[in-house]
Design a protein around this motif. Structure first.
Motif, short mmCIF file in Angstrom:
data_model
loop_
_atom_site.label_atom_id
_atom_site.label_comp_id
_atom_site.label_asym_id
_atom_site.label_seq_id
_atom_site.Cartn_x
_atom_site.Cartn_y
_atom_site.Cartn_z
N PHE A 82 9.40 71.68 21.79
CA PHE A 82 8.67 72.28 22.92
C PHE A 82 8.14 71.20 23.86
CE2 PHE A 82 4.55 73.15 24.81
CZ PHE A 82 4.86 74.20 25.64
N ASN B 210 9.11 70.86 27.67
CA ASN B 210 8.02 71.06 28.63
C ASN B 210 7.87 69.83 29.53
OD1 ASN B 210 5.68 72.70 29.56
ND2 ASN B 210 4.53 70.96 28.79
N CYS C 64 12.07 75.61 26.43
CA CYS C 64 10.68 75.66 25.95
C CYS C 64 10.46 76.84 25.02
CB CYS C 64 9.71 75.78 27.13
SG CYS C 64 9.57 74.30 28.14
N GLU D 106 13.19 75.62 31.24
CA GLU D 106 12.21 76.64 30.86
C GLU D 106 12.70 77.40 29.63
OE1 GLU D 106 9.68 79.75 30.25
OE2 GLU D 106 11.79 80.13 30.66
#
Length: 197
Positions: free
Chosen positions: A91, A95, A76, A73
């Motif tokens: 990203f 993700n 990201c 997380e």
């Protein structure tokens, strides 16, 4: 072939596979063309994700590695002093890893493979929508809310958050894809108004 130093047979095999995966179109006596991204592609990918990922979140409760999710997380959200398309790639990779970690925790290999394929398809959709529009996808606080639900062992809440997360990302992606198609002069279906802001 020249750029990568591969032979004709290797090139044909690669193009055949890409054609089977609907990433290129075979044009008899003309060669191959990169398959266009359609609104239908976006809708189909999200229709599957919105069914499968909430189920995966519910099944992963009590089994998922919370520490690993926190690391993914955080990845990201990292900001880099690099071009936007590189930020989007970073990203999307982080993700994808976050969502697949949840699917992996279910122990269902078919679910993991299916979601992995859908996440790969998402790369093209995001490139069309976000790269062309010059913005980076944002995930708000959904990942952290899912992590909290996993920590509390609340399968229903994890499922609900996962569904909301996919639906929100679908709206954002559709909005960007429609804007990109509109700028390119493509004709848009009537449901475009649903996503226009």
């Amino acid at each position: 072939m020249e750029r990568y130093g591969i032979g004709k047979s290797s090139c044909r095999i690669a193009l055949t596979r890409l054609s089977h995966e609907h990433l290129v179109l075979s044009r008899p006596r003309k060669g191959y063309q990169v398959a266009p991204v359609t609104v239908k592609d976006v809708e189909e990918v999200f229709a599957l994700r919105v069914q499968l990922e909430p189920m995966a979140a519910r099944l992963a409760v009590g089994r998922v590695d919370i520490v690993r999710l926190r690391v993914l997380e955080a990845a990201c959200r990292v900001r880099y002093a690099v071009p936007l398309h590189d930020q989007i790639d970073v990203f999307m990779d982080a993700n994808k890893a976050f969502h697949l970690e949840i699917a992996r925790a279910t122990g269902n290999e078919r679910l993991l493979r299916t979601l992995s394929g859908l996440m790969d398809e998402m790369s093209r959709l995001v490139a069309l929508g976000f790269n062309v529009q010059g913005t980076k996808p944002e995930i708000k606080h959904d990942h952290n809310a899912m992590i909290a639900a996993f920590e509390e062992g609340d399968g229903k809440r994890a499922e609900l958050i996962a569904r909301r997360h996919i639906e929100t990302f679908q709206s954002m992606t559709m909005e960007k894809v429609y804007a990109s198609l509109s700028e390119a002069g493509a004709s848009l279906p009537l449901l475009a108004a649903r996503f226009a802001r």
